[in-house]
Design a protein around this motif. Structure first.
Motif, short mmCIF file in Angstrom:
data_model
loop_
_atom_site.label_atom_id
_atom_site.label_comp_id
_atom_site.label_asym_id
_atom_site.label_seq_id
_atom_site.Cartn_x
_atom_site.Cartn_y
_atom_site.Cartn_z
N GLN A 6 0.44 -0.64 -0.47
CA GLN A 6 0.24 -0.07 -0.04
C GLN A 6 0.71 1.62 -0.24
N LEU A 7 2.45 1.33 0.93
CA LEU A 7 2.81 2.43 1.25
C LEU A 7 3.36 2.65 -0.53
N ASP A 8 3.35 1.69 -1.49
CA ASP A 8 4.34 1.21 -2.75
C ASP A 8 3.33 2.15 -3.52
N GLU A 9 2.50 1.72 -3.68
CA GLU A 9 1.09 2.29 -3.95
C GLU A 9 1.34 3.69 -3.92
N LEU A 10 0.95 4.01 -2.55
CA LEU A 10 0.74 5.64 -2.18
C LEU A 10 2.04 6.26 -3.00
N VAL A 11 2.99 5.98 -2.47
CA VAL A 11 4.45 6.38 -3.00
C VAL A 11 4.37 6.67 -4.42
N GLU A 12 4.07 6.20 -5.11
CA GLU A 12 3.91 6.30 -6.59
C GLU A 12 3.27 7.51 -6.87
N ARG A 13 1.98 7.42 -6.44
CA ARG A 13 0.60 8.24 -6.78
C ARG A 13 1.06 9.50 -6.91
N CYS A 14 1.55 9.61 -5.28
CA CYS A 14 1.77 11.03 -4.66
C CYS A 14 2.69 11.87 -5.41
N LEU A 15 4.04 10.70 -5.91
CA LEU A 15 5.53 11.68 -6.07
C LEU A 15 4.73 12.13 -7.71
N GLN A 16 3.49 10.97 -8.50
CA GLN A 16 3.12 11.37 -9.98
C GLN A 16 2.19 12.48 -10.04
N GLN A 17 1.53 12.78 -9.21
CA GLN A 17 0.76 13.91 -8.91
C GLN A 17 1.50 14.54 -9.09
N ALA A 18 2.38 15.20 -8.07
CA ALA A 18 3.40 15.99 -7.99
C ALA A 18 5.17 16.35 -9.40
N ALA A 19 4.44 15.39 -10.60
CA ALA A 19 5.30 15.76 -11.84
C ALA A 19 6.48 15.31 -11.01
#
Lengths: 251, 284
Positions: free
Chosen positions: A118-131
């Motif tokens: 879940q953390l992996d997924e969250l980190v990836e999504r947040c970093l993608q959102q922040a470009a």
């Protein structure tokens, strides 16, 4: 439209200096509220009041009420829970001395999330959102402080998004970011608007014009005017001072 | 994934090494002392001349000094944390303690040595009764001198402990507070804004950043404690004996211990200066 934040008669003093004078306004749900004004007009103080970090300033005193979803924030027992509902991006990039992954995973972990997947997924999504994902995906274990200034600022944005806040406060976020990346993040903000309420404090009036649904103009701790962005940036805002500031007569 | 040779990891490794080192010292010293005593008791022939018998009281002393200063340092660090992290700056208790610490911390450690020596050597009668010195007439050969190990449960022992606490604690409080203050405010603010509790901020941000500096503080305090003891032994040798081997051994041991620790603490400070250049001042 439902009110997310209701501020009434908010007064803040730093010892004898007044930072906010009897400010009252509402922030609607799922809007981007642009907050503009010159230095010393109380914009950052306002954000500090909302996430209750003003309490760390010993000489500050506060009056009035701030309600989040109808609940007075000063009566909330779980202050950490409140701060997790509000994402905060500060003007200068502060990379915590942790790896990039840990920087983003800090808040979810503090809130009790332990599952690696879940953390992996969250980190990836947040970093993608922040470009930022494309630039750092191969080196997530390097120190966050090793990134460049602009990258660190995007890291702070990713961190602010990591605890899935209801309100996102951006305090002059684009100060250390190049215009192209700023545009990318602005696009992200427009999509995020569907999920959360965004308070955008900015010195770039054009940024408020591009993004904000409504705009508030602060001057010397007073709320001069709050209205829809179209009205504020038209030739006939209600107050002359607003017109003068936006058109560069002062400030 | 990149190689995990980040600063934080290197720091962790260093810290675990130091902790192991201290732990082995604390556990090992009394064990070796006990072993050597048994050995000496078993073999009557093993007189004061055997190196093992010389080593035993020596390590006893070292162990006593190290453990007293260790406790005093821990106490100092705890005090500093409480003052810096929990008491507001305007609190009168904090102001009072800080001013006392400023006064005591400014006193050079040699004065504490002189204080201890004053207590040790002014009244030879007291020393005789508590068994530290058996009397100048006994001091001819090294064996009659007996171990100078601090006798427990005597006034002198408690005075020595007090001297150590007076000397080591203010120094530790002062430098630990400085180390805690060195953690940049934006880092704390950013962590609080993420919804972290006070304890989480301390454990995850403040302590890892300040740890090297706090350890260096401890080493330096311990070094000055050892140096003071060496000074006491030095004066003891000069005053009361013609230089029995055991006493000069102690003097050299404590002095070299102090030297080693002070060099070690300088290395730690140097290390944390180069390491903290990144985390506390983000590149822009």
């Amino acid at each position: 439209m439902k009110n997310k934040i209701e501020i009434s008669d908010l007064q803040v003093h730093y010892r004898d200096t007044s930072a906010l004078n009897k400010v009252s306004f509402d922030v609607h749900e799922n809007e981007i509220l642009g907050i503009i004004g010159p230095a010393q007009s109380g914009k950052t103080t306002l954000l500090k009041v909302i996430n209750r970090t003003l309490e760390f300033v010993p000489e500050a005193s506060m009056d009035g009420t701030v309600k989040l979803d109808g609940v007075d924030i000063s009566t909330m027992g779980d202050i950490y829970g409140l701060r997790r509902r509000i994402g905060m991006v500060l003007p200068l990039p502060v990379g915590l001395p942790l790896s990039i992954y840990d920087n983003v995973a800090f808040a979810p972990r503090a809130a009790g999330l332990r599952s690696k997947s879940q953390l992996d997924e969250l980190v990836e999504r947040c970093l993608q959102q922040a470009a930022l994902w494309d630039e750092v995906k191969d080196r997530l274990s390097t120190l966050g402080t090793k990134l460049s200034g602009g990258q660190q600022q995007r890291l702070t944005i990713a961190r602010a998004l990591s605890h899935q806040p209801e309100v996102l406060c951006l305090d002059e976020f684009s100060i250390a970011i190049d215009p192209v990346t700023t545009m990318r993040i602005e696009e992200v903000l427009k999509t995020l608007q569907k999920e959360m309420t965004i308070l955008l404090v900015t010195n770039l009036v054009q940024q408020a014009k591009r993004l904000a649904t409504r705009t508030a103009f602060f001057l010397n701790g007073d709320l001069i005017e709050i209205d829809s962005t179209d009205v504020i940036f038209s030739d006939t805002p209600a107050q002359q001072a607003t017109y003068d500031y936006i058109n560069g007569t002062f400030g | 994934m990149n190689v995990m040779t980040t600063c934080a990891l290197r720091k962790q490794k260093l810290v675990s090494q130091i902790i192991t080192f201290i732990f082995i010292g604390i556990v090992g010293a009394p064990i070796s002392g006990v072993l050597q005593k048994t050995y000496a008791a078993d073999t009557e022939a093993a007189s004061a001349a055997t190196p093992l018998n010389t080593l035993s009281p020596l390590l006893d002393d070292l162990y006593t000094v190290l453990s007293i200063s260790f406790v005093a340092i821990l106490f100092g660090i705890a005090c500093a944390f409480y003052l810096q992290e929990w008491l507001p700056q305007t609190n009168w208790v904090r102001r009072f303690i800080e001013s006392v610490v400023a006064i005591l911390g400014g006193v050079p450690s040699i004065f504490y040595g002189i204080l201890a020596i004053g207590i040790f050597f002014t009244d030879a009668g007291t020393l005789k009764t508590v068994g530290i010195v058996r009397g100048p007439q006994d001091i001819g050969d090294g064996s009659a001198l007996g171990p100078l190990s601090f006798q427990y449960d005597t006034p002198v022992f408690y005075i020595v402990v007090l001297t150590f606490i007076l000397m080591v604690t203010p120094m530790t409080i002062k430098t630990t507070q400085a180390a805690l203050r060195s953690v940049a405010t934006p880092i704390r603010e950013a962590t609080y804004a993420l919804g972290a509790s006070h304890w989480q901020v301390l454990r995850r941000q403040v302590i890892p950043i300040a740890l090297t500096r706090i350890l260096a503080t401890g080493c330096r305090a311990m070094s000055s404690a050892l140096a003071t003891v060496a000074l006491i032994f030095g004066i003891y040798i000069w005053q009361y004996t013609n230089g029995p081997r055991e006493m000069s051994n102690r003097f050299i041991l404590f002095l070299s211990g102090a030297l080693f620790l002070s060099i070690f603490s300088s290395v730690l400070i140097k290390l944390c200066a180069s390491a903290s250049a990144d985390p506390t001042h983000p590149t822009r």
